[in-house]
Structures are given as C-alpha cells and as structure tokens.
Write a protein that holds these residues in place. Sequence first.
Motif, mmCIF file in Angstrom:
data_model
loop_
_atom_site.group_PDB
_atom_site.id
_atom_site.type_symbol
_atom_site.label_atom_id
_atom_site.label_comp_id
_atom_site.label_asym_id
_atom_site.label_seq_id
_atom_site.Cartn_x
_atom_site.Cartn_y
_atom_site.Cartn_z
ATOM 1 N N ASP A 164 9.379 -6.753 8.880
ATOM 2 C CA ASP A 164 8.121 -7.483 8.861
ATOM 3 C C ASP A 164 7.789 -8.080 7.502
ATOM 4 O O ASP A 164 6.782 -8.749 7.346
ATOM 5 N N GLY A 165 8.585 -7.817 6.499
ATOM 6 C CA GLY A 165 8.338 -8.371 5.179
ATOM 7 C C GLY A 165 7.388 -7.553 4.325
ATOM 8 O O GLY A 165 7.082 -7.944 3.214
ATOM 9 N N ALA A 166 6.909 -6.422 4.816
ATOM 10 C CA ALA A 166 6.027 -5.578 4.021
ATOM 11 C C ALA A 166 6.834 -4.924 2.903
ATOM 12 O O ALA A 166 7.965 -4.498 3.092
ATOM 13 N N SER A 167 6.221 -4.847 1.740
ATOM 14 C CA SER A 167 6.901 -4.210 0.611
ATOM 15 C C SER A 167 6.881 -2.693 0.787
ATOM 16 O O SER A 167 6.050 -2.156 1.520
ATOM 17 N N PRO A 168 7.781 -2.004 0.104
ATOM 18 C CA PRO A 168 7.767 -0.540 0.178
ATOM 19 C C PRO A 168 6.413 0.037 -0.236
ATOM 20 O O PRO A 168 5.945 1.004 0.365
ATOM 21 N N ASN A 169 5.785 -0.546 -1.246
ATOM 22 C CA ASN A 169 4.474 -0.078 -1.690
ATOM 23 C C ASN A 169 3.429 -0.273 -0.594
ATOM 24 O O ASN A 169 2.581 0.597 -0.369
ATOM 25 N N GLU A 170 3.477 -1.402 0.105
ATOM 26 C CA GLU A 170 2.533 -1.655 1.203
ATOM 27 C C GLU A 170 2.740 -0.651 2.340
ATOM 28 O O GLU A 170 1.781 -0.176 2.937
ATOM 29 N N LYS A 171 3.990 -0.326 2.622
ATOM 30 C CA LYS A 171 4.284 0.645 3.675
ATOM 31 C C LYS A 171 3.766 2.026 3.295
ATOM 32 O O LYS A 171 3.158 2.709 4.106
ATOM 33 N N PHE A 172 3.982 2.420 2.039
ATOM 34 C CA PHE A 172 3.521 3.727 1.580
ATOM 35 C C PHE A 172 1.993 3.784 1.591
ATOM 36 O O PHE A 172 1.407 4.796 2.001
ATOM 37 N N THR A 173 1.351 2.708 1.194
ATOM 38 C CA THR A 173 -0.100 2.637 1.228
ATOM 39 C C THR A 173 -0.608 2.744 2.659
ATOM 40 O O THR A 173 -1.602 3.419 2.940
#
Length: 73
Positions: free
Chosen positions: A59-68
Amino acid sequence: GWFDIDWKIVNQKVSHIQAQILVAWKSNEKAKVTRLQHDLVKSWAGRALAVHTVQGGTDGASPNEKFTAINEL
C-alpha cells in the motif's frame, strides 16, 4: 520500530488466544469466547498482525506509519 517486531512471537501470541477461543467455543462458553475475542482485538500482537496482514507492503505505507498504526488502533 517496525523492523524490530519479532513476528514469530506475535504469531505465537495470536495463535494462543485463537486456540483459547476455539476451546471455549467447543465448550459452549459464550461469555469466555466474547472476552477472548475482545482480548485478541485489543492485544498489541493482534493489532500488529492485523496491520502486517493489511499493510504488508503493497500500500505504500512507510514502516514508521505501519508501526504508528499498530499503536493507534
């Protein structure tokens, strides 16, 4: 962060709760099933696995966005 998550442990924790749900369901313990389902949804491991499954990298989400997302659900 995202790359520090031990997915083996996350899977084990989720599988353990799911196994408890199955045992309670087979024993017709409806209140226990409901409580365990709630526990699974609210658990960090349950949320982590859900985000990992849904946002696994396509989906293009960054690892930081996923962790958040795990911590904000």
